[in-house]
Structures are given as C-alpha cells and as structure tokens.
Scaffold this motif. Structure first.
Motif, PDB file in Angstrom:
ATOM      1  N   GLY A 184       0.807  -1.211   0.000  1.00 21.00           N
ATOM      2  CA  GLY A 184       0.000   0.000   0.000  1.00 21.00           C
ATOM      3  C   GLY A 184       0.840   1.261   0.000  1.00 21.00           C
ATOM      4  O   GLY A 184       0.565   2.211  -0.739  1.00 21.00           O
ATOM      5  N   HIS A 185       1.891   1.276   0.818  1.00 20.78           N
ATOM      6  CA  HIS A 185       2.743   2.467   0.886  1.00 20.78           C
ATOM      7  C   HIS A 185       3.509   2.685  -0.413  1.00 20.78           C
ATOM      8  O   HIS A 185       3.587   3.803  -0.922  1.00 20.78           O
ATOM      9  CB  HIS A 185       3.724   2.339   2.052  1.00 20.78           C
ATOM     10  N   LEU A 186       4.071   1.607  -0.976  1.00 25.03           N
ATOM     11  CA  LEU A 186       4.829   1.745  -2.225  1.00 25.03           C
ATOM     12  C   LEU A 186       3.950   2.246  -3.359  1.00 25.03           C
ATOM     13  O   LEU A 186       4.396   3.035  -4.197  1.00 25.03           O
ATOM     14  CB  LEU A 186       5.466   0.405  -2.602  1.00 25.03           C
ATOM     15  N   ALA A 187       2.698   1.796  -3.403  1.00 24.17           N
ATOM     16  CA  ALA A 187       1.795   2.241  -4.458  1.00 24.17           C
ATOM     17  C   ALA A 187       1.521   3.730  -4.350  1.00 24.17           C
ATOM     18  O   ALA A 187       1.520   4.458  -5.350  1.00 24.17           O
ATOM     19  CB  ALA A 187       0.487   1.457  -4.386  1.00 24.17           C
ATOM     20  N   ASP A 188       1.280   4.237  -3.136  1.00 22.25           N
ATOM     21  CA  ASP A 188       1.061   5.668  -2.946  1.00 22.25           C
ATOM     22  C   ASP A 188       2.335   6.460  -3.179  1.00 22.25           C
ATOM     23  O   ASP A 188       2.320   7.531  -3.784  1.00 22.25           O
ATOM     24  CB  ASP A 188       0.571   5.938  -1.519  1.00 22.25           C
ATOM     25  N   ARG A 189       3.450   5.916  -2.715  1.00 23.52           N
ATOM     26  CA  ARG A 189       4.736   6.599  -2.827  1.00 23.52           C
ATOM     27  C   ARG A 189       5.156   6.769  -4.276  1.00 23.52           C
ATOM     28  O   ARG A 189       5.818   7.731  -4.646  1.00 23.52           O
ATOM     29  CB  ARG A 189       5.800   5.791  -2.080  1.00 23.52           C
ATOM     30  N   GLY A 190       4.717   5.874  -5.130  1.00 23.78           N
ATOM     31  CA  GLY A 190       5.097   5.930  -6.541  1.00 23.78           C
ATOM     32  C   GLY A 190       4.286   6.894  -7.365  1.00 23.78           C
ATOM     33  O   GLY A 190       4.291   6.808  -8.585  1.00 23.78           O
ATOM     34  N   GLY A 191       3.567   7.806  -6.728  1.00 19.49           N
ATOM     35  CA  GLY A 191       2.789   8.768  -7.498  1.00 19.49           C
ATOM     36  C   GLY A 191       1.544   8.143  -8.094  1.00 19.49           C
ATOM     37  O   GLY A 191       1.206   8.371  -9.244  1.00 19.49           O
ATOM     38  N   ARG A 192       0.853   7.319  -7.322  1.00 22.09           N
ATOM     39  CA  ARG A 192      -0.366   6.625  -7.720  1.00 22.09           C
ATOM     40  C   ARG A 192      -0.127   5.621  -8.835  1.00 22.09           C
ATOM     41  O   ARG A 192      -1.022   5.319  -9.608  1.00 22.09           O
ATOM     42  CB  ARG A 192      -1.446   7.618  -8.151  1.00 22.09           C
ATOM     43  N   ARG A 193       1.066   5.099  -8.937  1.00 26.26           N
ATOM     44  CA  ARG A 193       1.302   4.017  -9.893  1.00 26.26           C
ATOM     45  C   ARG A 193       1.018   2.676  -9.209  1.00 26.26           C
ATOM     46  O   ARG A 193       1.899   1.849  -9.020  1.00 26.26           O
ATOM     47  CB  ARG A 193       2.732   4.091 -10.443  1.00 26.26           C
ATOM     48  N   HIS A 194      -0.240   2.523  -8.852  1.00 28.95           N
ATOM     49  CA  HIS A 194      -0.650   1.322  -8.133  1.00 28.95           C
ATOM     50  C   HIS A 194      -0.528   0.071  -8.998  1.00 28.95           C
ATOM     51  O   HIS A 194      -0.314  -1.024  -8.488  1.00 28.95           O
ATOM     52  CB  HIS A 194      -2.096   1.478  -7.648  1.00 28.95           C
ATOM     53  N   LYS A 195      -0.651   0.257 -10.301  1.00 27.95           N
ATOM     54  CA  LYS A 195      -0.607  -0.904 -11.193  1.00 27.95           C
ATOM     55  C   LYS A 195       0.738  -1.622 -11.117  1.00 27.95           C
ATOM     56  O   LYS A 195       0.778  -2.862 -11.154  1.00 27.95           O
ATOM     57  CB  LYS A 195      -0.890  -0.466 -12.629  1.00 27.95           C
ATOM     58  N   ALA A 196       1.823  -0.881 -11.015  1.00 24.46           N
ATOM     59  CA  ALA A 196       3.144  -1.506 -11.002  1.00 24.46           C
ATOM     60  C   ALA A 196       3.308  -2.412  -9.782  1.00 24.46           C
ATOM     61  O   ALA A 196       3.801  -3.538  -9.893  1.00 24.46           O
ATOM     62  CB  ALA A 196       4.234  -0.432 -11.017  1.00 24.46           C
ATOM     63  N   VAL A 197       2.877  -1.935  -8.624  1.00 29.72           N
ATOM     64  CA  VAL A 197       3.000  -2.741  -7.411  1.00 29.72           C
ATOM     65  C   VAL A 197       2.052  -3.936  -7.475  1.00 29.72           C
ATOM     66  O   VAL A 197       2.418  -5.069  -7.112  1.00 29.72           O
ATOM     67  CB  VAL A 197       2.717  -1.884  -6.162  1.00 29.72           C
ATOM     68  N   ALA A 198       0.821  -3.696  -7.936  1.00 27.26           N
ATOM     69  CA  ALA A 198      -0.122  -4.804  -8.071  1.00 27.26           C
ATOM     70  C   ALA A 198       0.397  -5.847  -9.057  1.00 27.26           C
ATOM     71  O   ALA A 198       0.285  -7.062  -8.822  1.00 27.26           O
ATOM     72  CB  ALA A 198      -1.482  -4.285  -8.527  1.00 27.26           C
ATOM     73  N   GLY A 199       0.995  -5.382 -10.145  1.00 26.76           N
ATOM     74  CA  GLY A 199       1.541  -6.314 -11.141  1.00 26.76           C
ATOM     75  C   GLY A 199       2.652  -7.177 -10.575  1.00 26.76           C
ATOM     76  O   GLY A 199       2.747  -8.372 -10.883  1.00 26.76           O
ATOM     77  N   LEU A 200       3.494  -6.593  -9.724  1.00 28.81           N
ATOM     78  CA  LEU A 200       4.546  -7.370  -9.064  1.00 28.81           C
ATOM     79  C   LEU A 200       3.944  -8.471  -8.197  1.00 28.81           C
ATOM     80  O   LEU A 200       4.408  -9.616  -8.199  1.00 28.81           O
ATOM     81  CB  LEU A 200       5.415  -6.435  -8.218  1.00 28.81           C
ATOM     82  N   GLY A 201       2.874  -8.126  -7.481  1.00 33.42           N
ATOM     83  CA  GLY A 201       2.225  -9.116  -6.628  1.00 33.42           C
ATOM     84  C   GLY A 201       1.574 -10.235  -7.414  1.00 33.42           C
ATOM     85  O   GLY A 201       1.733 -11.420  -7.084  1.00 33.42           O
ATOM     86  N   TYR A 202       0.843  -9.874  -8.475  1.00 34.70           N
ATOM     87  CA  TYR A 202       0.212 -10.900  -9.299  1.00 34.70           C
ATOM     88  C   TYR A 202       1.259 -11.787  -9.966  1.00 34.70           C
ATOM     89  O   TYR A 202       1.091 -13.006 -10.067  1.00 34.70           O
ATOM     90  CB  TYR A 202      -0.672 -10.251 -10.374  1.00 34.70           C
ATOM     91  N   GLY A 203       2.356 -11.182 -10.411  1.00 35.21           N
ATOM     92  CA  GLY A 203       3.408 -11.960 -11.062  1.00 35.21           C
ATOM     93  C   GLY A 203       4.070 -12.949 -10.124  1.00 35.21           C
ATOM     94  O   GLY A 203       4.344 -14.097 -10.486  1.00 35.21           O
ATOM     95  N   LEU A 204       4.327 -12.513  -8.882  1.00 36.43           N
ATOM     96  CA  LEU A 204       4.958 -13.400  -7.902  1.00 36.43           C
ATOM     97  C   LEU A 204       4.056 -14.601  -7.600  1.00 36.43           C
ATOM     98  O   LEU A 204       4.532 -15.743  -7.534  1.00 36.43           O
ATOM     99  CB  LEU A 204       5.255 -12.623  -6.616  1.00 36.43           C
TER     100      LEU A 204
END
Length: 428
Positions: A85-105
């Motif tokens: 949650g923090h990384l997604a907000d910290r990245g300037g609302r690039r929530h997709k990138a963090v979510a994509g990492l999670g789905y990929g793992l």
C-alpha cells in the motif's frame, strides 16, 4: 514495463473520468480489475480447494500443524500488505506496477508447487504466494476506489468481488475435474492453476491503465501537485479517528473468524464426505457470494456500510450456531445452510469494508489506508488460525468452534459500540 503505461497521458487517465462525461457507477477499470481477479482466483482456489486435504490427509499434518501453516502464511501476507500500500502511494499513484509485481509473484509460485513434496518446501512456496497477494491487494482496492465516484463505491466493490468470486466458484470445479481425470491429480491441479495465473497477469498488463485520476464529487477538482507520502505519513493515518476505529474493529472481528479451510474441514468431517468431493465444499460459499455481492454493495451505499459490515458478522455467528446445534433436517441440510450463510457473510463484509475504508482516507493515501485496515483484519485472522488449530487439537473441532462463536458474539458487541459514532465517510 507495462503496455498500458506506454500510452499517452490522456489515454492513461481512467476513461470514465473524462471532462464533460458523467462518471459510470462501475467504471471500465473496475471491470478490467475484476477480470484479473477472476482469473487469479480460479488459480488460487484450485490450490486452496485441495491443499487442506493434501497436507492433512496426504502428508499427515495435524490440525495444529495446519493451523500454524495457515496462520503463518496469512501473517506474511498481512505484513507485506503494508509495504504494498505504501509503495503504491509513494510511486505517485502508480498502483498498477506494485499490483503487477504481486500478481506476477503469485503466478510464479503455482508451478513451484509441483516441486514441493515436503512441508518446509510447501510452507516456503505458500509464503511467497501470500507475499504476492499481500503486495497486490491494497493497490488493487485503491485503484477501484480512485476510479469510482464515492457514492457508488459499495456497488463497484460489489461488482469486483462478484467477478472475483466467479473465479472462486470455477476454481474448485476445475480442481475437481482435474482430480477425477488424471492419475497424478495434485500435480495436474498445480500445473493448470499456474496457467490461469499467467492469464490474469496478461489481462492486468494489457487492459488496466497505468495511472488513474481520482473521481471526485461534482464541483470539485482532483488534487494536483500533492507531495509523495512518506512512510511516516502512511502510518500516521491511524491518527484519524474513523480509520483507527475501523482498523481496530476489523482486527477484533478477524480474531474470531474461523478460516475457510478449517470451516470446510469441519463440514467434511461432520458429513463424512469422500475425499474427492472435498473441493466442492467452497462452491456453496462462492455461489452465494456471487449472487448477492452486487446487491449487498448497493445496499451498503444506501443504508450504511458499517452497519452492513457488522450485520455480516451476525450472519456468520448464525452459521456457527447451526453447526453446533444440528436440526432434524440432517447434516446435509445444515451444511448447505452454513455455506449459504458463509457466502452471505463475505458479501456483506469483504467489499463493504474496502468501500468504508476508501471514504476514511484522502485519495493520495488510498493504498496505505486500505493496507492498514486489511492488515489489521489479516493479523486477527492469523492469530485465530493459530488459536483454532491449537483448540481443535486439544478439545476437538466442535468445542473449538463453540469457543470461537462465543468470542465472535462478544467481539461484535464491542465493535458495534466502538463504531456507533463513526460515519461511513470521514472528512479528509
């Protein structure tokens, strides 16, 4: 990194938020995320449907050992959720990138189960899978919140959860079919599960926009030039009275919520079902959840999200009571009723809690806010898995459930008292 990120900045904005056009109650971004969750849940529920029986009956793990395994995995996911949650907000609302990492793992972990034939290896793979789930959950819910008008968030989360639950409904059916059609059933289930997980990642890459402009009430404009939140800002969200109370109550109620795996094991033992029918038990829960998730979301928007969230736990308590007090209708009737009540509980609480959380935090903190409440709930369920597994080993399944039911009743009363003055929408 993602195809959708390479589009122009105009195309990257959620299409439902374009000026001059009334935002849709359920935006296209929500539907795309729903399809990602559908495919991912087919994958996850295929594994979930066979895993309890595989480790308890196949590997000889005790209920206490399974409770430890289930609890640790949930605990790992809960802690990682905060980081996601923090990384997604910290990245300037690039929530997709963090979510994509999670789905990929998580997608990578499914084929690894083919190589896991001992408890330590299975534990490691499942912990990695839960890490992926922890990373993706808060950014995904934040994207749903940002893309949806505030007054329709309950319905949007209901639609998403209905699509997610469609995957939960299909997953056990596929697992059942694979087990019946193959010789090395468990390995085949893990292989097919991996294929569905990869499809989910592809849909995320191709159809979910890389950056979402928040939908705000009419007459206002989305915030611009907001500084990136720090970790201190994210943790400091708990200073908000509404979010703090919501997190506390989610954790307290999670502490008295028996995990799905234990519930299905109890039903299987009560009914003495054949092993190959065990994967079908989650279908009752999933079918009910699928049918009423959207109506429950709409009801939450109109009648109050917190009230419906508490009522959902009352429904779960009724299900526990039915399991403890058999009626003349017989165990099969009780099992069906319990599964229907279990699905109703999820429809009244899962997406509804996320919608209530979205109203308690500003747009730039959606990821962290969802993570804090979700982590509180997950840590509560982590502790419940450990305690329930120990109680089952010491006293038996029915006695453990009786103690949990009493604790849930007390927790619901306390939560109702704590939330009595908390509004669904907390001023930001």
């Amino acid at each position: 990194m993602y195809l959708a990120d390479s589009r122009s900045s105009k195309a990257a904005v959620a299409p439902d938020s374009r000026p001059g056009r009334r935002p849709a109650a359920v935006p296209g971004t929500v539907l795309a995320l729903g399809m990602v969750s559908l495919l991912t849940d087919v994958s996850s529920e295929m594994v979930t449907a066979v895993l309890p029986l595989y480790v308890v009956a196949g590997l000889g793990l005790s209920p206490l050992g399974f409770g430890l395994l289930d609890g640790i995995n949930n605990g790992v996911g809960a802690l990682v959720r905060l980081a996601g949650g923090h990384l997604a907000d910290r990245g300037g609302r690039r929530h997709k990138a963090v979510a994509g990492l999670g789905y990929g793992l998580s997608a990578v972990c499914k084929p690894l189960l083919l190589l896991a034939h001992s408890l330590p290896v299975i534990s490691g793979v499942l912990a990695a899978d839960r890490t992926g789930k922890g990373l993706r959950t808060a950014p995904r819910d934040a994207m749903i919140s940002l893309a949806t008008p505030p007054e329709h968030r309950g319905r949007a989360f209901g639609v998403h959860r209905a699509m997610d639950t469609t995957g939960a409904l299909v997953g056990p059916l596929v697992a059942f079919a694979v087990l019946r059609a193959t010789v090395d059933g468990y390995d085949a289930v893990f292989a097919v599960s991996g294929c569905f997980a990869v499809l989910g990642v592809l849909v995320l890459v191709l159809f979910v926009p890389g950056r979402i402009t928040p939908i705000v009430p009419e007459g206002t404009t989305p915030p611009t030039g907001v500084r990136r939140p720090t970790l201190r800002d994210s943790v400091g969200l708990l200073r908000r009275r509404g979010l703090r109370r919501l997190t506390l109550c989610a954790a307290l109620l999670g502490l008295t919520t028996v995990s799905d795996s234990f519930l299905y094991l109890l039903l299987q033992r009560e009914l003495r079902l054949p092993v190959h029918l065990f994967p079908l038990l989650p279908l009752g829960t999933a079918a009910t959840f699928l049918l009423i998730a959207v109506p429950m979301g709409a009801l939450a928007d109109r009648g109050g999200r917190l009230r419906l969230f508490l009522a959902g736990h009352g429904v779960l308590l009724l299900g526990y009571g039915l399991m403890l007090a058999p009626t003349p209708g017989g165990p099969a009737v009780i099992a069906v009723l319990v599964l229907v009540l279990h699905g109703t509980f999820y429809a009244a609480t899962d997406g509804v809690l996320a919608a209530a959380t979205a109203g308690a935090v500003p747009a730039e903190h959606q990821g962290a806010g969802q993570a804090l409440v979700g982590t509180g709930q997950a840590l509560g369920r982590f502790a419940c898995s450990l305690a329930f597994g120990a109680a089952w080993s010491l006293w038996g399944g029915r006695s453990a459930l009786a103690v949990t039911a009493v604790a849930l009743a007390v927790s619901a009363v306390v939560a109702a008292f704590v939330l009595r003055t908390t509004a669904d929408e907390v001023p930001t």
